[in-house]
Design a protein around this motif. Structure first.
Motif, short mmCIF file in Angstrom:
data_model
loop_
_atom_site.label_atom_id
_atom_site.label_comp_id
_atom_site.label_asym_id
_atom_site.label_seq_id
_atom_site.Cartn_x
_atom_site.Cartn_y
_atom_site.Cartn_z
N ILE A 29 0.86 -1.18 0.00
CA ILE A 29 0.00 0.00 0.00
C ILE A 29 0.89 1.23 0.00
O ILE A 29 1.78 1.37 0.85
CB ILE A 29 -0.95 -0.01 1.21
N PRO A 30 0.68 2.13 -0.97
CA PRO A 30 1.56 3.31 -1.09
C PRO A 30 1.33 4.32 0.03
O PRO A 30 0.36 4.25 0.78
CB PRO A 30 1.18 3.89 -2.44
N GLU A 31 2.23 5.28 0.10
CA GLU A 31 2.16 6.35 1.09
C GLU A 31 0.91 7.20 0.91
O GLU A 31 0.36 7.74 1.87
CB GLU A 31 3.41 7.23 0.97
N ALA A 32 0.46 7.35 -0.33
CA ALA A 32 -0.79 8.06 -0.63
C ALA A 32 -1.70 7.07 -1.36
O ALA A 32 -1.42 6.68 -2.50
CB ALA A 32 -0.54 9.29 -1.49
N TYR A 33 -2.77 6.66 -0.70
CA TYR A 33 -3.67 5.66 -1.26
C TYR A 33 -4.38 6.23 -2.49
O TYR A 33 -4.81 7.39 -2.47
CB TYR A 33 -4.70 5.23 -0.21
N PRO A 34 -4.52 5.43 -3.57
CA PRO A 34 -5.24 5.93 -4.75
C PRO A 34 -6.71 6.21 -4.42
O PRO A 34 -7.40 5.35 -3.87
CB PRO A 34 -5.13 4.77 -5.75
N LEU A 35 -7.17 7.39 -4.75
CA LEU A 35 -8.55 7.77 -4.45
C LEU A 35 -9.53 7.13 -5.42
O LEU A 35 -9.24 7.00 -6.61
CB LEU A 35 -8.70 9.29 -4.52
N SER A 36 -10.70 6.77 -4.90
CA SER A 36 -11.78 6.29 -5.77
C SER A 36 -12.36 7.50 -6.51
O SER A 36 -12.16 8.65 -6.10
CB SER A 36 -12.87 5.61 -4.94
N ASP A 37 -13.11 7.24 -7.56
CA ASP A 37 -13.75 8.33 -8.29
C ASP A 37 -14.69 9.12 -7.37
O ASP A 37 -14.72 10.34 -7.40
CB ASP A 37 -14.54 7.80 -9.49
N LEU A 38 -15.44 8.40 -6.52
CA LEU A 38 -16.37 9.06 -5.60
C LEU A 38 -15.63 9.93 -4.59
O LEU A 38 -16.02 11.07 -4.34
CB LEU A 38 -17.23 8.02 -4.86
N ASP A 39 -14.54 9.41 -4.02
CA ASP A 39 -13.77 10.20 -3.05
C ASP A 39 -13.18 11.44 -3.70
O ASP A 39 -13.22 12.53 -3.13
CB ASP A 39 -12.66 9.35 -2.43
N ARG A 40 -12.67 11.28 -4.90
CA ARG A 40 -12.09 12.43 -5.62
C ARG A 40 -13.19 13.46 -5.91
O ARG A 40 -13.01 14.65 -5.70
CB ARG A 40 -11.44 11.94 -6.92
N GLN A 41 -14.35 12.99 -6.35
CA GLN A 41 -15.47 13.88 -6.68
C GLN A 41 -15.98 14.61 -5.44
O GLN A 41 -16.27 15.81 -5.49
CB GLN A 41 -16.61 13.06 -7.30
N ASP A 42 -16.11 13.89 -4.32
CA ASP A 42 -16.66 14.50 -3.10
C ASP A 42 -15.64 15.31 -2.31
O ASP A 42 -16.02 16.09 -1.44
CB ASP A 42 -17.27 13.42 -2.20
N GLY A 43 -14.36 15.13 -2.57
CA GLY A 43 -13.33 15.91 -1.89
C GLY A 43 -12.95 15.37 -0.52
O GLY A 43 -12.31 16.08 0.25
N PHE A 44 -13.33 14.15 -0.24
CA PHE A 44 -12.95 13.49 1.01
C PHE A 44 -13.02 11.98 0.83
O PHE A 44 -13.63 11.50 -0.12
CB PHE A 44 -13.83 13.93 2.19
N ILE A 45 -12.41 11.25 1.75
CA ILE A 45 -12.44 9.80 1.71
C ILE A 45 -13.58 9.31 2.59
O ILE A 45 -13.64 9.65 3.77
CB ILE A 45 -11.09 9.20 2.15
#
Length: 134
Positions: A29-45
């Motif tokens: 697992i990288p230092e910055a987890y790849p964001l899902s489309d929904l997380d990227r769209q909503d601006g939070f995880i």
């Protein structure tokens, strides 16, 4: 700065929060987890507490036959970046305004339905899975 939601965090705070993903997490697992489309769209995880996982799974992953849950230690995060937002069927879901990485992940488990009709809440009630979600 994340928007204020007006919801107070639960007391006491849970030790862990969880991220459901339909795809296997990258290994390692990288230092910055790849964001899902929904997380990227909503601006939070989008995260869940242990008791919210069955609700979240049944609401948003009902047609998914298999998913992964990442177990994250809440104390690893700047709690100013974790907001408890209203969500269907809950008293407030944790949303991380930022990201997490491999150092924040305590464990990962894969969960599978035995039939397409099975509810995630049934799968997650099984003894080993229920004990893991704390």
């Amino acid at each position: 700065m994340p928007p204020s939601t007006g919801l107070a965090p639960p007391s006491p705070l849970p030790e862990f929060v969880y991220k459901i993903t339909p795809d296997a997490p990258p290994a390692p697992i990288p230092e910055a987890y790849p964001l899902s489309d929904l997380d990227r769209q909503d601006g939070f995880i989008h995260l869940s507490t242990a008791w919210q996982i069955p609700i979240t799974a049944d609401l948003f992953f009902n047609n998914t036959p298999k998913f992964y849950i990442l177990k994250l230690r809440l104390s690893n995060f700047d709690l100013q970046k974790v907001k408890w937002d209203e969500a269907e069927g809950t008293n407030g879901c944790p949303h991380l305004y930022g990201n997490f990485g491999g150092n924040d992940v305590v464990d990962v488990r894969v969960f599978e339905k035995s039939t397409a009709e099975q509810k995630w809440s049934e799968v997650l009630k099984e003894k080993d899975e229920a004990a893991w979600l704390v």
